[in-house]
Design an enzyme around this catalytic site. Structure first.
Site, short mmCIF file in Angstrom:
data_model
loop_
_atom_site.label_atom_id
_atom_site.label_comp_id
_atom_site.label_asym_id
_atom_site.label_seq_id
_atom_site.Cartn_x
_atom_site.Cartn_y
_atom_site.Cartn_z
N ASP A 12 -81.76 -20.69 -9.24
CA ASP A 12 -81.73 -19.72 -8.15
C ASP A 12 -82.97 -18.83 -8.29
O ASP A 12 -83.86 -19.11 -9.11
CB ASP A 12 -80.40 -18.94 -8.13
CG ASP A 12 -80.24 -18.00 -9.30
OD1 ASP A 12 -81.13 -17.96 -10.18
OD2 ASP A 12 -79.22 -17.29 -9.34
N CYS A 70 -80.24 -19.94 -14.10
CA CYS A 70 -80.00 -18.76 -13.25
C CYS A 70 -80.17 -17.54 -14.14
O CYS A 70 -80.72 -17.66 -15.24
CB CYS A 70 -78.65 -18.84 -12.55
SG CYS A 70 -77.20 -18.82 -13.60
N THR A 72 -78.01 -15.49 -15.84
CA THR A 72 -77.27 -15.58 -17.10
C THR A 72 -77.02 -17.02 -17.53
O THR A 72 -76.63 -17.25 -18.68
CB THR A 72 -75.89 -14.92 -16.95
OG1 THR A 72 -75.19 -15.60 -15.89
CG2 THR A 72 -76.01 -13.44 -16.63
N HIS A 103 -72.26 -33.26 -30.10
CA HIS A 103 -70.80 -33.24 -30.03
C HIS A 103 -70.26 -33.40 -28.61
O HIS A 103 -69.16 -33.92 -28.43
CB HIS A 103 -70.24 -31.93 -30.62
CG HIS A 103 -70.34 -31.88 -32.11
ND1 HIS A 103 -69.65 -30.97 -32.89
CD2 HIS A 103 -71.06 -32.65 -33.00
CE1 HIS A 103 -69.92 -31.17 -34.17
NE2 HIS A 103 -70.80 -32.17 -34.27
N HIS A 138 -66.13 -37.61 -31.34
CA HIS A 138 -66.56 -36.82 -30.18
C HIS A 138 -66.39 -37.61 -28.88
O HIS A 138 -66.12 -37.05 -27.83
CB HIS A 138 -68.00 -36.37 -30.36
CG HIS A 138 -68.21 -35.60 -31.63
ND1 HIS A 138 -67.58 -34.39 -31.86
CD2 HIS A 138 -68.91 -35.89 -32.75
CE1 HIS A 138 -67.91 -33.96 -33.06
NE2 HIS A 138 -68.71 -34.85 -33.64
C1 RB5 Z 1 -78.28 -13.46 -9.49
O1 RB5 Z 1 -78.47 -12.10 -9.39
C2 RB5 Z 1 -77.34 -13.76 -10.64
O2 RB5 Z 1 -76.06 -13.36 -10.33
C3 RB5 Z 1 -77.36 -15.25 -10.96
O3 RB5 Z 1 -78.64 -15.64 -11.25
C4 RB5 Z 1 -76.52 -15.70 -12.13
O4 RB5 Z 1 -76.77 -14.92 -13.25
C5 RB5 Z 1 -75.10 -15.90 -11.87
O5 RB5 Z 1 -74.33 -16.34 -12.73
#
Ligand code: RB5
Length: 151
Positions: A12, A70, A72, A103, A138
């Site tokens: 994203d 993304c 996180t 694994h 596994h």
């Molecule tokens: C975008 O702001 C953020 O929410 C997205 O990149 C991600 O971290 C969502 O899990």
């Protein structure tokens, strides 16, 4: 994991910068073809729209494996793991990258651009692609996940 088919990569807006660096690294340092499915700008987008472009192809076998990024890594992990046959692993360091291959036979690597620095991210990518699945006990565990998906 290595393949002559392109490795798919997507992110994203929060992962666009790291995505470009990882795509270049896979191409130039690991010598593997990469297909970038976007996003291509930092304009706000929704991660499921891009996650599904990679996870859908890995699920159907059109692509051997993929990388999703993304902010996180959590949103991309959630959407990718909705697809049958996808084992998407959110990795924070080399150890989790190696274990996810040994694994879990992970077929999508997920990284959070806001969580790890660039050097760590590239070390994760290197470790992930260099590590094979161990099979054995596994495989039995993965078979149980597969059974659940096909019930
Ligand atoms: C975008 O702001 C953020 O929410 C997205 O990149 C991600 O971290 C969502 O899990």
């Amino acid at each position: 994991m290595s393949s002559e088919q392109p490795i798919l990569i997507a992110s994203d807006h929060a992962g666009v910068g790291l995505k470009a660096k990882i795509a270049r690294f896979i191409r130039e340092e690991l010598g593997q073809p990469v297909e970038d499915r976007g996003a291509f700008t930092d304009e706000s987008v929704d991660y499921p729209d891009y996650g599904m472009l990679v996870a859908g192809a890995v699920s159907t076998g059109t692509a051997p494996c993929g990388v999703l990024i993304c902010g996180t890594g959590i949103g991309m992990s959630i959407i990718a793991n909705k697809f049958p046959g996808v084992r998407a692993a959110l990795c924070h360091n080399e150890m989790t990258a190696r274990m996810s291959r040994q694994h879990n036979d992970a077929n999508i690597l997920v990284i959070g651009e806001r969580v790890v620095d660039e050097a760590t991210a590239l070390n994760i990518v290197r470790a992930w692609f260099a590590t094979g699945f161990e099979g054995g006990r596994h495989q039995r565990r993965i078979d149980k996940i597969h059974d659940l998906e096909t019930k």
